[in-house]
Enzyme design. Structure first.
Site, PDB file in Angstrom:
ATOM      1  N   SER A  14       0.824  -1.215   0.000  1.00 21.97           N
ATOM      2  CA  SER A  14       0.000   0.000   0.000  1.00 21.97           C
ATOM      3  C   SER A  14       0.852   1.256   0.000  1.00 21.97           C
ATOM      4  CB  SER A  14      -0.927   0.010   1.222  1.00 21.97           C
ATOM      5  OG  SER A  14      -0.176   0.251   2.395  1.00 21.97           O
ATOM      6  N   TYR A 149      10.170  -3.513  18.206  1.00 27.77           N
ATOM      7  CA  TYR A 149      10.493  -3.584  16.766  1.00 27.77           C
ATOM      8  C   TYR A 149      11.843  -4.269  16.573  1.00 27.77           C
ATOM      9  CZ  TYR A 149      11.431  -1.822  11.982  1.00 27.77           C
ATOM     10  OH  TYR A 149      11.726  -1.706  10.636  1.00 27.77           O
TER      11      TYR A 149
END
Ligand code: NAP
Length: 285
Positions: A14, A149
């Site tokens: 996207s 992360y």
């Protein structure tokens, strides 16, 4: 488009690297199956010639398998899988909830595992194919406030290194790209998920990190177009990769190059300075 053109399946198209990669792969004559959580975000890619499918990598294994099978049906094969989908969770160990850690790993780690496991039987049967993983500088360096992360990207390092040993004898290549900071929407609020500092003890770390990330968003030195073209060269053994063995790990970007070198030096110093102690624990030593 020739019969020798490769078919790429890419997650997270996207925006950012996934979208850029898909466009460049098409421009260079290969075929693309672009996937994203919301298929409407892929309209431009579809217009440019990509096949598109909806894929949320956090769906269950069976659903992910069905989507990957549908992708294989489109052109009768997939040659290159790029595990690109991920997001960045920001917050200290105490400021993130346990659900935040789980969600980070669900997307960045378990999503990657599910998509790759769904693709493996197809590539094994053909004794061919390339599995590309997008690691990170954060797979080498755990910065304060970026633990979830970094943990997810460190996890990929070990998972993918093991996978390489399993599938290389079957003719399947693995490539772990470890980008530094590149100008995408990764640091943009909404894509990046940041927890508020709940305790004053962590406020200085949290505030400094958020200020740093806000200042860096859209100012990153890394050019995503250069990165994705390099990735295509590595997969197709073209350009800088023509006639060269392609390394399994590819720490790319000026920042990651310097940081990984420094970490390797520090690690070698540790191993040398403490050698006698580190090697003193065998029976009878
Ligand atoms: N840019 C950098 O500096 C940098 C550095 C090192 C590594 N990376 C890695 O590069 C990859 C791409 O990131 P980017 O920089 O291009 O950031 P980005 O522009 O934020 O793109 C991330 C993509 O992942 C998708 N995604 C997130 N969760 C998903 C899910 N559950 N299922 C499917 N897709 C999902 C997003 O789609 P939605 O629109 O649906 O959210 C988006 O398309 C990531 O693996 C990232 O960790 C980036």
């Amino acid at each position: 488009m020739t019969d020798s053109s490769r078919v790429w399946l890419i997650t997270g198209c996207s925006s950012g690297l996934g979208a850029r990669l898909a466009h460049r792969v098409l421009a260079r004559g290969d075929r693309v199956i672009a996937t994203a959580r919301r298929v409407e975000t892929l309209a431009e890619l579809e217009q440019a010639g990509a096949a598109v499918l909806s894929l949320d990598v956090t769906a269950d294994q069976q659903a992910v398998r069905q989507t990957v099978d549908a992708a294989i049906q489109i052109y009768g094969r997939v040659d290159v899988l790029v595990n690109n989908a991920a997001y960045l969770a920001i917050g200290t160990w105490e400021d993130l909830e346990i659900e935040d850690f789980s969600a980070q790993f669900e997307t960045n780690v378990f999503g990657t595992i599910k998509v790759t496991r769904a693709m493996l039987p197809h590539l094994r049967a053909r004794r061919d194919g390339t599995l590309v993983f997008i690691g990170s500088r954060s797979g080498w360096i755990g910065d304060a406030g970026v633990g979830a992360y970094a943990g997810s990207k460190f996890a990929l390092e070990g998972l993918v290194e093991a996978l390489k040993g399993e599938v290389e004898p079957l003719g399947i290549k693995t490539l772990l790209i470890e980008p530094g900071r590149f100008r995408t929407k990764l640091l943009t609020l909404g894509n990046m998920k940041a927890a508020d500092a709940a305790s004053d003890d962590y406020a200085p770390i949290a505030m400094a990190l958020m200020a740093h990330l806000a200042a860096e968003d859209q100012q990153q030195h890394g050019d995503p177009d250069k990165l994705v073209d390099l990735m295509i060269d590595l997969v197709r053994h073209e350009g800088v990769a023509a006639g060269r063995e392609v390394p399994f790990r590819f720490p790319v970007g000026t920042d990651v190059h310097a940081d990984v070198k420094a970490k390797c030096r520090q690690t070698l110093e540790l191993l040398d300075d403490w050698e006698a102690v580190l090697t003193s624990t065998d029976f009878g030593a």
